[in-house]
Write a protein that holds these residues in place. Structure first.
Motif, PDB file in Angstrom:
ATOM      1  N   TRP A  11       0.824  -1.208   0.000  1.00  0.00           N
ATOM      2  CA  TRP A  11       0.000   0.000   0.000  1.00  0.00           C
ATOM      3  C   TRP A  11       0.862   1.264   0.000  1.00  0.00           C
ATOM      4  O   TRP A  11       0.500   2.286  -0.600  1.00  0.00           O
ATOM      5  CB  TRP A  11      -0.967   0.001   1.184  1.00  0.00           C
ATOM      6  CG  TRP A  11      -2.073  -0.992   0.960  1.00  0.00           C
ATOM      7  CD1 TRP A  11      -2.316  -2.122   1.618  1.00  0.00           C
ATOM      8  CD2 TRP A  11      -3.064  -0.892  -0.044  1.00  0.00           C
ATOM      9  NE1 TRP A  11      -3.388  -2.791   1.136  1.00  0.00           N
ATOM     10  CE2 TRP A  11      -3.891  -2.034   0.075  1.00  0.00           C
ATOM     11  CE3 TRP A  11      -3.381  -0.011  -1.065  1.00  0.00           C
ATOM     12  CZ2 TRP A  11      -4.990  -2.284  -0.741  1.00  0.00           C
ATOM     13  CZ3 TRP A  11      -4.485  -0.255  -1.856  1.00  0.00           C
ATOM     14  CH2 TRP A  11      -5.251  -1.375  -1.696  1.00  0.00           C
ATOM     15  N   SER A  12       2.014   1.248   0.543  1.00  0.00           N
ATOM     16  CA  SER A  12       2.924   2.410   0.542  1.00  0.00           C
ATOM     17  C   SER A  12       3.426   2.672  -0.871  1.00  0.00           C
ATOM     18  O   SER A  12       3.503   3.829  -1.333  1.00  0.00           O
ATOM     19  CB  SER A  12       4.112   2.172   1.463  1.00  0.00           C
ATOM     20  OG  SER A  12       3.703   2.133   2.786  1.00  0.00           O
ATOM     21  N   THR A  15       0.461   3.973  -2.918  1.00  0.00           N
ATOM     22  CA  THR A  15       0.176   5.356  -2.535  1.00  0.00           C
ATOM     23  C   THR A  15       1.245   6.283  -3.143  1.00  0.00           C
ATOM     24  O   THR A  15       0.924   7.352  -3.667  1.00  0.00           O
ATOM     25  CB  THR A  15       0.174   5.495  -1.004  1.00  0.00           C
ATOM     26  OG1 THR A  15      -0.729   4.537  -0.452  1.00  0.00           O
ATOM     27  CG2 THR A  15      -0.238   6.858  -0.580  1.00  0.00           C
TER      28      THR A  15
END
Length: 161
Positions: A11-12, A15
């Protein structure tokens, strides 16, 4: 220590990539266009400055050329004025010399005329005295015209020798 979680890492990265896409569409376009606009302004300012410098150099060289021409004209005017002054001086000197020569010639003529008049007067007096003396000595009956002619002839002979 630090533990790496697979879901959090995933998810990092997602993002981060989404943030890059959003920044590219939203921020980088305006930033790049602002930078390009600023670059164009700087280029046009540099071009204007270069034109202004060239114009200033041209004006400066024109001014220097005008100053040289003005100095040349001033020197010509000065030399022409000096030449005219010398001509006027020479004309005045020539006129004064001619007038002095004319006055001297007139004075010589006047002196010669007066001298001739004085010599004529002296001759006339000498002739009259000679006639008076001769008539008293001779006491002949010769007319006065004949006496005058004889005395004048004698005086001319004396004046020539």
């Amino acid at each position: 220590m630090v533990e790496v979680h697979g879901g959090l890492l995933f998810w990092s990265v997602i993002t981060f990539l989404l943030l890059l896409v959003v920044l590219k569409k939203v921020a980088w376009g305006p930033i790049i266009s602002a930078l390009e606009s600023r670059e164009d302004e700087i280029k046009s300012a540099l071009n204007a400055a270069e034109k202004a410098r060239e114009e200033a150099e041209k004006v400066s060289s024109d001014y220097e050329e005008s100053m040289k021409e003005a100095q040349i004209k001033a020197q010509k005017i000065i030399s022409d004025s000096k030449a005219a002054a010398e001509k006027v001086k020479a004309d005045i000197e020539k006129a004064a010399e001619e007038k002095a020569e004319s006055m001297l010639a007139n004075a010589k003529e006047h002196i010669n005329a007066e001298k001739e008049n004085a010599i004529k007067d002296i001759r006339d007096i000498a002739i009259d005295l000679s006639i008076d003396i001769a008539s008293k000595i001779i006491e002949k009956n010769i007319d006065s015209e004949e006496n005058r002619r004889l005395v004048e002839e004698a005086m001319n002979n004396i004046g020539e020798s």
